[in-house]
Design a protein around this motif. Structure first.
Motif, PDB file in Angstrom:
ATOM      1  N   PRO A  74       0.809  -1.229   0.000  1.00  0.00           N
ATOM      2  CA  PRO A  74       0.000   0.000   0.000  1.00  0.00           C
ATOM      3  C   PRO A  74       0.842   1.279   0.000  1.00  0.00           C
ATOM      4  O   PRO A  74       0.486   2.250  -0.671  1.00  0.00           O
ATOM      5  N   GLY A  75       1.956   1.287   0.731  1.00  0.00           N
ATOM      6  CA  GLY A  75       2.825   2.473   0.711  1.00  0.00           C
ATOM      7  C   GLY A  75       3.414   2.676  -0.674  1.00  0.00           C
ATOM      8  O   GLY A  75       3.442   3.794  -1.199  1.00  0.00           O
ATOM      9  N   LEU A  76       3.887   1.589  -1.268  1.00  0.00           N
ATOM     10  CA  LEU A  76       4.426   1.668  -2.628  1.00  0.00           C
ATOM     11  C   LEU A  76       3.334   2.128  -3.597  1.00  0.00           C
ATOM     12  O   LEU A  76       3.566   2.987  -4.448  1.00  0.00           O
ATOM     13  N   GLY A  77       2.142   1.563  -3.440  1.00  0.00           N
ATOM     14  CA  GLY A  77       1.034   1.931  -4.323  1.00  0.00           C
ATOM     15  C   GLY A  77       0.733   3.422  -4.244  1.00  0.00           C
ATOM     16  O   GLY A  77       0.542   4.078  -5.276  1.00  0.00           O
ATOM     17  N   ASN A  78       0.738   3.969  -3.047  1.00  0.00           N
ATOM     18  CA  ASN A  78       0.509   5.417  -2.912  1.00  0.00           C
ATOM     19  C   ASN A  78       1.594   6.226  -3.620  1.00  0.00           C
ATOM     20  O   ASN A  78       1.340   7.348  -4.038  1.00  0.00           O
ATOM     21  N   GLY A  79       2.787   5.678  -3.700  1.00  0.00           N
ATOM     22  CA  GLY A  79       3.899   6.423  -4.314  1.00  0.00           C
ATOM     23  C   GLY A  79       4.072   6.169  -5.794  1.00  0.00           C
ATOM     24  O   GLY A  79       4.980   6.731  -6.415  1.00  0.00           O
ATOM     25  N   LEU A  80       3.210   5.331  -6.373  1.00  0.00           N
ATOM     26  CA  LEU A  80       3.482   4.877  -7.752  1.00  0.00           C
ATOM     27  C   LEU A  80       3.422   5.985  -8.800  1.00  0.00           C
ATOM     28  O   LEU A  80       4.217   5.983  -9.738  1.00  0.00           O
ATOM     29  N   ALA A  81       2.473   6.927  -8.680  1.00  0.00           N
ATOM     30  CA  ALA A  81       2.336   7.936  -9.744  1.00  0.00           C
ATOM     31  C   ALA A  81       3.647   8.706  -9.909  1.00  0.00           C
ATOM     32  O   ALA A  81       4.108   8.930 -11.030  1.00  0.00           O
ATOM     33  N   ASN A  82       4.257   9.079  -8.795  1.00  0.00           N
ATOM     34  CA  ASN A  82       5.514   9.818  -8.934  1.00  0.00           C
ATOM     35  C   ASN A  82       6.703   8.917  -9.241  1.00  0.00           C
ATOM     36  O   ASN A  82       7.711   9.389  -9.774  1.00  0.00           O
ATOM     37  N   LEU A  83       6.603   7.618  -8.944  1.00  0.00           N
ATOM     38  CA  LEU A  83       7.644   6.705  -9.453  1.00  0.00           C
ATOM     39  C   LEU A  83       7.508   6.572 -10.965  1.00  0.00           C
ATOM     40  O   LEU A  83       8.500   6.447 -11.685  1.00  0.00           O
ATOM     41  N   HIS A  84       6.267   6.598 -11.444  1.00  0.00           N
ATOM     42  CA  HIS A  84       6.044   6.598 -12.892  1.00  0.00           C
ATOM     43  C   HIS A  84       6.708   7.832 -13.527  1.00  0.00           C
ATOM     44  O   HIS A  84       7.409   7.720 -14.538  1.00  0.00           O
ATOM     45  N   ASN A  85       6.485   9.014 -12.926  1.00  0.00           N
ATOM     46  CA  ASN A  85       7.124  10.237 -13.459  1.00  0.00           C
ATOM     47  C   ASN A  85       8.646  10.124 -13.408  1.00  0.00           C
ATOM     48  O   ASN A  85       9.336  10.568 -14.325  1.00  0.00           O
ATOM     49  N   ALA A  86       9.162   9.532 -12.329  1.00  0.00           N
ATOM     50  CA  ALA A  86      10.620   9.363 -12.197  1.00  0.00           C
ATOM     51  C   ALA A  86      11.148   8.409 -13.271  1.00  0.00           C
ATOM     52  O   ALA A  86      12.213   8.622 -13.844  1.00  0.00           O
ATOM     53  N   ARG A  87      10.378   7.369 -13.552  1.00  0.00           N
ATOM     54  CA  ARG A  87      10.768   6.436 -14.618  1.00  0.00           C
ATOM     55  C   ARG A  87      10.850   7.181 -15.948  1.00  0.00           C
ATOM     56  O   ARG A  87      11.808   7.022 -16.710  1.00  0.00           O
ATOM     57  N   ARG A  88       9.854   8.019 -16.222  1.00  0.00           N
ATOM     58  CA  ARG A  88       9.849   8.781 -17.473  1.00  0.00           C
ATOM     59  C   ARG A  88      10.982   9.797 -17.523  1.00  0.00           C
ATOM     60  O   ARG A  88      11.435  10.163 -18.597  1.00  0.00           O
ATOM     61  N   ALA A  89      11.401  10.266 -16.349  1.00  0.00           N
ATOM     62  CA  ALA A  89      12.517  11.217 -16.289  1.00  0.00           C
ATOM     63  C   ALA A  89      13.867  10.497 -16.340  1.00  0.00           C
ATOM     64  O   ALA A  89      14.895  11.145 -16.420  1.00  0.00           O
ATOM     65  N   ALA A  90      13.845   9.162 -16.266  1.00  0.00           N
ATOM     66  CA  ALA A  90      15.077   8.364 -16.161  1.00  0.00           C
ATOM     67  C   ALA A  90      15.923   8.829 -14.973  1.00  0.00           C
ATOM     68  O   ALA A  90      17.131   9.000 -15.064  1.00  0.00           O
ATOM     69  N   THR A  91      15.256   9.042 -13.859  1.00  0.00           N
ATOM     70  CA  THR A  91      15.936   9.490 -12.635  1.00  0.00           C
ATOM     71  C   THR A  91      16.482   8.284 -11.878  1.00  0.00           C
ATOM     72  O   THR A  91      15.744   7.325 -11.647  1.00  0.00           O
ATOM     73  N   PRO A  92      17.751   8.337 -11.446  1.00  0.00           N
ATOM     74  CA  PRO A  92      18.227   7.267 -10.565  1.00  0.00           C
ATOM     75  C   PRO A  92      17.523   7.374  -9.211  1.00  0.00           C
ATOM     76  O   PRO A  92      17.483   8.457  -8.622  1.00  0.00           O
ATOM     77  N   LEU A  93      16.959   6.292  -8.748  1.00  0.00           N
ATOM     78  CA  LEU A  93      16.159   6.321  -7.506  1.00  0.00           C
ATOM     79  C   LEU A  93      16.141   4.920  -6.910  1.00  0.00           C
ATOM     80  O   LEU A  93      15.968   3.929  -7.630  1.00  0.00           O
ATOM     81  N   LEU A  94      16.348   4.847  -5.602  1.00  0.00           N
ATOM     82  CA  LEU A  94      16.365   3.545  -4.934  1.00  0.00           C
ATOM     83  C   LEU A  94      15.156   3.430  -4.016  1.00  0.00           C
ATOM     84  O   LEU A  94      15.081   4.124  -3.004  1.00  0.00           O
ATOM     85  N   ALA A  95      14.229   2.568  -4.388  1.00  0.00           N
ATOM     86  CA  ALA A  95      13.025   2.380  -3.565  1.00  0.00           C
ATOM     87  C   ALA A  95      13.231   1.193  -2.639  1.00  0.00           C
ATOM     88  O   ALA A  95      13.414   0.061  -3.099  1.00  0.00           O
ATOM     89  N   VAL A  96      13.238   1.447  -1.335  1.00  0.00           N
ATOM     90  CA  VAL A  96      13.284   0.367  -0.349  1.00  0.00           C
ATOM     91  C   VAL A  96      11.859   0.182   0.158  1.00  0.00           C
ATOM     92  O   VAL A  96      11.264   1.114   0.711  1.00  0.00           O
ATOM     93  N   VAL A  97      11.309  -1.005  -0.084  1.00  0.00           N
ATOM     94  CA  VAL A  97       9.927  -1.271   0.323  1.00  0.00           C
ATOM     95  C   VAL A  97       9.966  -2.312   1.428  1.00  0.00           C
ATOM     96  O   VAL A  97      10.366  -3.462   1.196  1.00  0.00           O
ATOM     97  N   GLY A  98       9.579  -1.903   2.621  1.00  0.00           N
ATOM     98  CA  GLY A  98       9.547  -2.844   3.732  1.00  0.00           C
ATOM     99  C   GLY A  98       8.451  -3.880   3.519  1.00  0.00           C
ATOM    100  O   GLY A  98       7.458  -3.629   2.843  1.00  0.00           O
ATOM    101  N   ASP A  99       8.682  -5.068   4.077  1.00  0.00           N
ATOM    102  CA  ASP A  99       7.665  -6.125   3.955  1.00  0.00           C
ATOM    103  C   ASP A  99       7.613  -6.900   5.274  1.00  0.00           C
ATOM    104  O   ASP A  99       8.486  -6.769   6.136  1.00  0.00           O
ATOM    105  N   HIS A 100       6.593  -7.744   5.392  1.00  0.00           N
ATOM    106  CA  HIS A 100       6.497  -8.623   6.538  1.00  0.00           C
ATOM    107  C   HIS A 100       7.744  -9.514   6.623  1.00  0.00           C
ATOM    108  O   HIS A 100       8.413  -9.771   5.615  1.00  0.00           O
TER     109      HIS A 100
END
Ligand SMILES: Cc1ncc(C[n+]2csc(CCOP(=O)(O)OP(=O)(O)O)c2C)c(N)n1
Length: 515
Positions: A74-100
């Motif tokens: 759910p946290g990742l899902g909330n952040g997806l629209a701007n990760l999409h924009n970052a993908r289109r910008a070809a921005t280097p970005l490290l997403a750490v997604v915590g899990d159970h």
């Protein structure tokens, strides 16, 4: 050392020094580990769209990835629209997604979800760390993937028990991969087109819209008569007095086709082939003129600047770049409109400014009004997912201390991630926000017509594009989050407020009431 500590130490060793975060229970060991690694700065953002948009702004300005810390699917899902924009910008970005924890997943607890499937469409690389022993090596791979030219989102999924298990060790950073050199036959073929005497356009994108690529491209244009354009929504465009001016391809397909008309050769330097943002009945999606030969001089991950320099060496020896002369609009009087607001911004834009432009319909007048302002960077909405401009400004400001940041923001788009203002205030960021308050989704009123749906549209349809009742009070929203704010209703009022905001350090917001 536990897995979380080894991970953060490794990231800091790889040059990842900022983590934009919105954590949850599964990330508590990561959060606790920040105190053991002072090289990593944690920045709290009050929604994941702010987290991911800020990391995009940071990566665009530094060329290095920021980390983001997100809470499960759910946290990742909330952040997806701007990760999409970052993908289109070809921005280097490290997403750490915590899990159970690994052994907890089989219980299908409430936050259990398919994180990999959410991450994959926006990521160049996805991996789940399975053991504390592996997490540091995984982090090195993740940073390498994020930094591989032209840059992208690498997603590392971090189970809670991998974070909390002891016995982990940091891993050694790897040097980043260089952009790929462009073969001589490719530059040779572009040079041949430029020498043919036939009309040529060079379309710049990515690193092509930065120095020194702009100088080389301009020399080629001066020497050969080729026309220069920039991609419609660049990640970062260096512009202003002394820098060769490059007009961007228009958003509206008809205008873009007019710009490209007559070209016999289209040379792509870090840009993709131009296509219409949407399909419209009766209009083509491909915008280049028929019969136009396309030459891919450099893909976004190639060494665009070097390819243009080689090209300039071949066809423009002795030619000087055409530098944009310094010139600013006069401060206007009278009503405040998108046009007079743009003139005020052009008149006052400070040297070295970083502009985050999500002004949507109000941005139409901005490029011309600011073209001859002192040198600055212009960051745009690369992926069309609105709600990016305010977070992007936060990341750009954290990346570039000492540089004034100006967020030019349409009111509807602002409301997606308005929480960014709280991070501006908390971090004391020198960001001047201008809200273009036209109290509607103006662009959609135009698109309603352009797609041919307006005949059927009545009161109900217009209601979905209207923001006027209740009117959003952006000064109250801003002051409620610790950002001093004012409202301007005339051009001179706006000029006075903008001048004052730019002169004072720290965040300010001006609500510009426009028709
Ligand atoms: C994430 C996302 N949701 C919805 C849209 C569709 N959309 C495009 S523009 C727009 C409204 C823009 O209004 P505003 O920001 O006020 O700018 P204006 O058109 O008034 O200048 C919407 C909802 C989108 N592009 N992205």
């Amino acid at each position: 050392m536990n897995g979380a500590q080894a991970l953060i130490r490794t990231l800091a060793g790889c040059g990842v020094e900022v983590c934009f975060a919105n954590p949850g229970t599964s990330e508590m060991h990561f959060v606790a580990a920040l105190d053991t690694v002072p090289e990593m700065r944690g920045v709290l953002c009050l929604s994941e769209g702010v987290v991911t948009g800020a990391a995009d702004g940071y990566g665009r300005m530094t060329g290095r990835p920021a980390a983001v810390l997100l809470h499960l699917g759910p946290g990742l899902g909330n952040g997806l629209a701007n990760l999409h924009n970052a993908r289109r910008a070809a921005t280097p970005l490290l997403a750490v997604v915590g899990d159970h924890a690994t052994y907890h997943k089989r219980l299908d607890a409430p936050l259990e979800s398919d994180i990999e499937s959410l991450a994959r469409p926006v990521s160049v690389w996805v991996r789940r760390s399975l053991r504390a022993d592996d997490v540091a090596a995984d982090a090195v791979d993740a940073v390498a993937a994020a930094c591989a030219p032209p840059g992208g989102v690498a997603t590392l999924i971090l189970p809670a028990d991998v974070s909390w298990t002891d016995g982990a060790q940091p891993a050694t950073p790897r040097p980043p991969r260089r952009p790929a050199p462009v073969p001589d036959e490719v530059t040779g073929s572009a040079a041949k087109a430029l020498r043919s005497g036939e009309p040529c356009i060079i379309l710049l994108g990515g690193a092509g819209l930065r120095e020194p690529a702009l100088d080389a491209a301009s020399r080629v244009a001066v020497a050969t008569g080729a026309r220069l354009f920039g991609e419609t929504f660049p990640a970062r465009h260096e512009r202003g007095a002394g820098i060769p001016a490059v007009e961007r391809i228009a958003y509206l397909a008809e205008f873009a086709m007019a710009q490209l008309k007559g070209a016999r050769h289209l040379i792509l330097a870090g840009a993709r082939y131009p296509v219409s943002f949407f399909a419209y009945p009766g209009l083509p999606g491909s915008l280049g003129p028929g019969g136009c030969e396309v030459h891919v001089l450099a893909e976004p991950g190639d060494d665009v600047a070097r390819a243009l320099a080689t090209l300039a060496g071949a066809v423009a020896a002795g030619a000087a770049p055409a530098a944009q002369p310094a010139q600013r609009p006069a401060l206007p009087g009278g009503d405040l409109t998108a046009e007079t607001a743009a003139a005020v911004i052009g008149a006052l834009l400070p040297e070295g400014a970083i502009v985050s432009d999500e002004a949507v319909t109000s941005s139409v007048f901005l490029p011309a009004a600011t073209a001859g302002a002192p040198p600055h960077d212009w960051l745009t909405l690369t992926g069309g997912a609105i709600g990016q401009g305010l977070p992007l400004a936060a990341g750009a400001a954290i990346a570039s201390p000492g540089r004034p940041v100006i967020a030019l923001e349409a009111d509807g788009s602002a409301m997606y991630t308005i929480q960014a203002l709280w991070t501006y205030a908390r971090e004391g960021l020198d960001i001047t926000t201008v809200i273009f308050s036209n109290r509607k989704y103006a662009i959609l009123a135009m698109e309603l017509q352009r797609v041919g749906a307006s005949a059927a549209a009545g009161e109900a349809a217009r209601g979905l594009l209207d923001l006027s009742a209740p009117a959003l009070d952006f000064t109250a929203l801003a002051t409620g989050m610790g950002v001093p704010a004012s409202r301007a209703t005339t051009a001179p009022e706006f000029a006075a407020q903008l001048g004052k905001a730019l002169a004072e350090p720290g965040p300010h917001l001006i609500e510009a009431i426009i028709p």
